[in-house]
Design a protein around this motif. Sequence first.
Motif, PDB file in Angstrom:
ATOM      1  N   LEU A   1      -0.988   7.825 -10.455  1.00 50.52           N
ATOM      2  CA  LEU A   1      -2.180   7.134 -10.950  1.00 50.52           C
ATOM      3  C   LEU A   1      -3.067   8.083 -11.748  1.00 50.52           C
ATOM      4  O   LEU A   1      -3.105   9.283 -11.465  1.00 50.52           O
ATOM      5  N   PRO A   2      -3.798   7.544 -12.733  1.00 55.22           N
ATOM      6  CA  PRO A   2      -4.739   8.396 -13.482  1.00 55.22           C
ATOM      7  C   PRO A   2      -5.856   8.903 -12.557  1.00 55.22           C
ATOM      8  O   PRO A   2      -6.150   8.307 -11.517  1.00 55.22           O
ATOM      9  N   ASP A   3      -6.478   9.990 -12.947  1.00 55.95           N
ATOM     10  CA  ASP A   3      -7.550  10.595 -12.142  1.00 55.95           C
ATOM     11  C   ASP A   3      -8.742   9.657 -11.952  1.00 55.95           C
ATOM     12  O   ASP A   3      -9.446   9.752 -10.951  1.00 55.95           O
ATOM     13  N   TRP A   4      -8.975   8.776 -12.904  1.00 53.71           N
ATOM     14  CA  TRP A   4     -10.138   7.897 -12.838  1.00 53.71           C
ATOM     15  C   TRP A   4      -9.911   6.659 -11.961  1.00 53.71           C
ATOM     16  O   TRP A   4     -10.801   5.812 -11.838  1.00 53.71           O
ATOM     17  N   THR A   5      -8.745   6.537 -11.342  1.00 51.44           N
ATOM     18  CA  THR A   5      -8.465   5.393 -10.474  1.00 51.44           C
ATOM     19  C   THR A   5      -9.428   5.421  -9.291  1.00 51.44           C
ATOM     20  O   THR A   5      -9.537   6.436  -8.599  1.00 51.44           O
ATOM     21  N   PRO A   6     -10.135   4.322  -9.051  1.00 47.81           N
ATOM     22  CA  PRO A   6     -11.084   4.307  -7.928  1.00 47.81           C
ATOM     23  C   PRO A   6     -10.359   4.425  -6.584  1.00 47.81           C
ATOM     24  O   PRO A   6      -9.209   4.012  -6.446  1.00 47.81           O
ATOM     25  N   SER A   7     -11.065   4.970  -5.603  1.00 48.37           N
ATOM     26  CA  SER A   7     -10.503   5.098  -4.259  1.00 48.37           C
ATOM     27  C   SER A   7     -10.370   3.712  -3.627  1.00 48.37           C
ATOM     28  O   SER A   7     -10.953   2.735  -4.101  1.00 48.37           O
ATOM     29  N   GLY A   8      -9.618   3.646  -2.546  1.00 48.89           N
ATOM     30  CA  GLY A   8      -9.426   2.380  -1.839  1.00 48.89           C
ATOM     31  C   GLY A   8     -10.735   1.764  -1.382  1.00 48.89           C
ATOM     32  O   GLY A   8     -10.932   0.554  -1.489  1.00 48.89           O
ATOM     33  N   SER A   9     -11.665   2.588  -0.886  1.00 50.36           N
ATOM     34  CA  SER A   9     -12.945   2.050  -0.407  1.00 50.36           C
ATOM     35  C   SER A   9     -13.781   1.498  -1.557  1.00 50.36           C
ATOM     36  O   SER A   9     -14.467   0.488  -1.400  1.00 50.36           O
TER      37      SER A   9
ATOM     38  N   ARG B   1       0.819  -1.223   0.000  1.00 50.26           N
ATOM     39  CA  ARG B   1       0.000   0.000   0.000  1.00 50.26           C
ATOM     40  C   ARG B   1       0.851   1.270   0.000  1.00 50.26           C
ATOM     41  O   ARG B   1       0.574   2.222  -0.738  1.00 50.26           O
ATOM     42  N   ALA B   2       1.899   1.329   0.814  1.00 48.35           N
ATOM     43  CA  ALA B   2       2.744   2.533   0.870  1.00 48.35           C
ATOM     44  C   ALA B   2       3.373   2.807  -0.494  1.00 48.35           C
ATOM     45  O   ALA B   2       3.385   3.952  -0.963  1.00 48.35           O
ATOM     46  N   TRP B   3       3.877   1.758  -1.137  1.00 48.39           N
ATOM     47  CA  TRP B   3       4.457   1.913  -2.470  1.00 48.39           C
ATOM     48  C   TRP B   3       3.394   2.359  -3.474  1.00 48.39           C
ATOM     49  O   TRP B   3       3.635   3.246  -4.304  1.00 48.39           O
ATOM     50  N   TYR B   4       2.202   1.759  -3.413  1.00 46.48           N
ATOM     51  CA  TYR B   4       1.121   2.060  -4.348  1.00 46.48           C
ATOM     52  C   TYR B   4       0.745   3.539  -4.295  1.00 46.48           C
ATOM     53  O   TYR B   4       0.455   4.151  -5.323  1.00 46.48           O
ATOM     54  N   LYS B   5       0.784   4.120  -3.089  1.00 48.01           N
ATOM     55  CA  LYS B   5       0.417   5.530  -2.934  1.00 48.01           C
ATOM     56  C   LYS B   5       1.420   6.465  -3.607  1.00 48.01           C
ATOM     57  O   LYS B   5       1.109   7.628  -3.865  1.00 48.01           O
ATOM     58  N   THR B   6       2.610   5.973  -3.896  1.00 49.61           N
ATOM     59  CA  THR B   6       3.629   6.811  -4.541  1.00 49.61           C
ATOM     60  C   THR B   6       3.537   6.797  -6.059  1.00 49.61           C
ATOM     61  O   THR B   6       4.197   7.594  -6.723  1.00 49.61           O
TER      62      THR B   6
ATOM     63  N   VAL C   1      -4.112 -13.984  -6.540  1.00 48.97           N
ATOM     64  CA  VAL C   1      -3.178 -13.810  -5.419  1.00 48.97           C
ATOM     65  C   VAL C   1      -1.777 -13.545  -5.965  1.00 48.97           C
ATOM     66  O   VAL C   1      -1.072 -12.651  -5.480  1.00 48.97           O
ATOM     67  N   GLY C   2      -1.396 -14.285  -6.990  1.00 49.26           N
ATOM     68  CA  GLY C   2      -0.083 -14.084  -7.609  1.00 49.26           C
ATOM     69  C   GLY C   2       0.081 -12.686  -8.176  1.00 49.26           C
ATOM     70  O   GLY C   2       1.155 -12.081  -8.065  1.00 49.26           O
ATOM     71  N   TRP C   3      -0.982 -12.158  -8.767  1.00 43.04           N
ATOM     72  CA  TRP C   3      -0.911 -10.796  -9.295  1.00 43.04           C
ATOM     73  C   TRP C   3      -0.645  -9.810  -8.167  1.00 43.04           C
ATOM     74  O   TRP C   3       0.180  -8.900  -8.301  1.00 43.04           O
ATOM     75  N   ASN C   4      -1.341  -9.968  -7.055  1.00 41.83           N
ATOM     76  CA  ASN C   4      -1.131  -9.080  -5.910  1.00 41.83           C
ATOM     77  C   ASN C   4       0.298  -9.181  -5.377  1.00 41.83           C
ATOM     78  O   ASN C   4       0.889  -8.171  -4.980  1.00 41.83           O
ATOM     79  N   ILE C   5       0.843 -10.385  -5.367  1.00 41.33           N
ATOM     80  CA  ILE C   5       2.231 -10.560  -4.926  1.00 41.33           C
ATOM     81  C   ILE C   5       3.171  -9.836  -5.880  1.00 41.33           C
ATOM     82  O   ILE C   5       4.046  -9.071  -5.450  1.00 41.33           O
ATOM     83  N   LEU C   6       2.997 -10.058  -7.179  1.00 45.70           N
ATOM     84  CA  LEU C   6       3.883  -9.439  -8.170  1.00 45.70           C
ATOM     85  C   LEU C   6       3.754  -7.915  -8.181  1.00 45.70           C
ATOM     86  O   LEU C   6       4.759  -7.204  -8.196  1.00 45.70           O
ATOM     87  N   PHE C   7       2.515  -7.433  -8.179  1.00 45.84           N
ATOM     88  CA  PHE C   7       2.296  -5.995  -8.312  1.00 45.84           C
ATOM     89  C   PHE C   7       2.586  -5.250  -7.015  1.00 45.84           C
ATOM     90  O   PHE C   7       3.389  -4.322  -6.990  1.00 45.84           O
ATOM     91  N   PHE C   8       1.924  -5.636  -5.936  1.00 46.79           N
ATOM     92  CA  PHE C   8       2.036  -4.881  -4.690  1.00 46.79           C
ATOM     93  C   PHE C   8       3.283  -5.229  -3.881  1.00 46.79           C
ATOM     94  O   PHE C   8       3.980  -4.340  -3.412  1.00 46.79           O
ATOM     95  N   SER C   9       3.554  -6.497  -3.682  1.00 48.28           N
ATOM     96  CA  SER C   9       4.659  -6.892  -2.805  1.00 48.28           C
ATOM     97  C   SER C   9       6.028  -6.748  -3.457  1.00 48.28           C
ATOM     98  O   SER C   9       6.987  -6.353  -2.806  1.00 48.28           O
ATOM     99  N   HIS C  10       6.111  -7.087  -4.761  1.00 45.52           N
ATOM    100  CA  HIS C  10       7.415  -7.065  -5.432  1.00 45.52           C
ATOM    101  C   HIS C  10       7.566  -5.926  -6.445  1.00 45.52           C
ATOM    102  O   HIS C  10       8.640  -5.772  -7.020  1.00 45.52           O
ATOM    103  N   GLN C  11       6.492  -5.170  -6.681  1.00 46.90           N
ATOM    104  CA  GLN C  11       6.498  -4.045  -7.628  1.00 46.90           C
ATOM    105  C   GLN C  11       7.061  -4.434  -8.997  1.00 46.90           C
ATOM    106  O   GLN C  11       7.771  -3.662  -9.646  1.00 46.90           O
TER     107      GLN C  11
END
Length: 164
Positions: free
Chosen positions: A60-68, A52-57, A113-123
């Motif tokens: 992102l495009p303006d149309w990206t949905p909020s976290g909620s 999450r901390a990395w993702y906030k940096t 789950v693998g996508w989340n690992i690759l994208f969020f955890s390993h960037q």
Amino acid sequence: MFDSHFFSFFIPMPKINIKGKNLSRVKPNYFFIPLFVIITASAASYFAEAGRAWYKTINLPDWTPSGSIMVLAWTIIFILSSLSLLIIWNRYSSEKNFRVIIILFVLNAFLIVGWNILFFSHQQLGLAFFQAVLLITNLILLISLIWRLSPLAAYLLIPYSLYV
């Protein structure tokens, strides 16, 4: 408000007689399929939270949905996926392609789950993109196989395929 006949359109409900006659057991899949989906969602959420901390940096495009909105969307997607899987499991387990469909559902869980690992955890954006292509391909194949058995179960996966 709704009786069991309403819900049996979506998911066959077990018949239970309170007096003890013809008491039928609740099928284990009513427990294990939602549990499988909850475990998948929890694992995906865990790895998304780790980045999450990395993702906030990221810019992102303006149309990206909020976290909620993302949490709400994924909650709906996982509920609909669970219902789709229950429909297939309860009504079509004797069909020729049943095993392939179940394997695709399980593969889908590993892919998300693998996508989340690759994208969020390993960037790893390139690998995450490739994983997303695999995920979309899996969803298209899953929907096309399910459509032949149950258009309703296939429709329940459409929001998922549109969101990814």
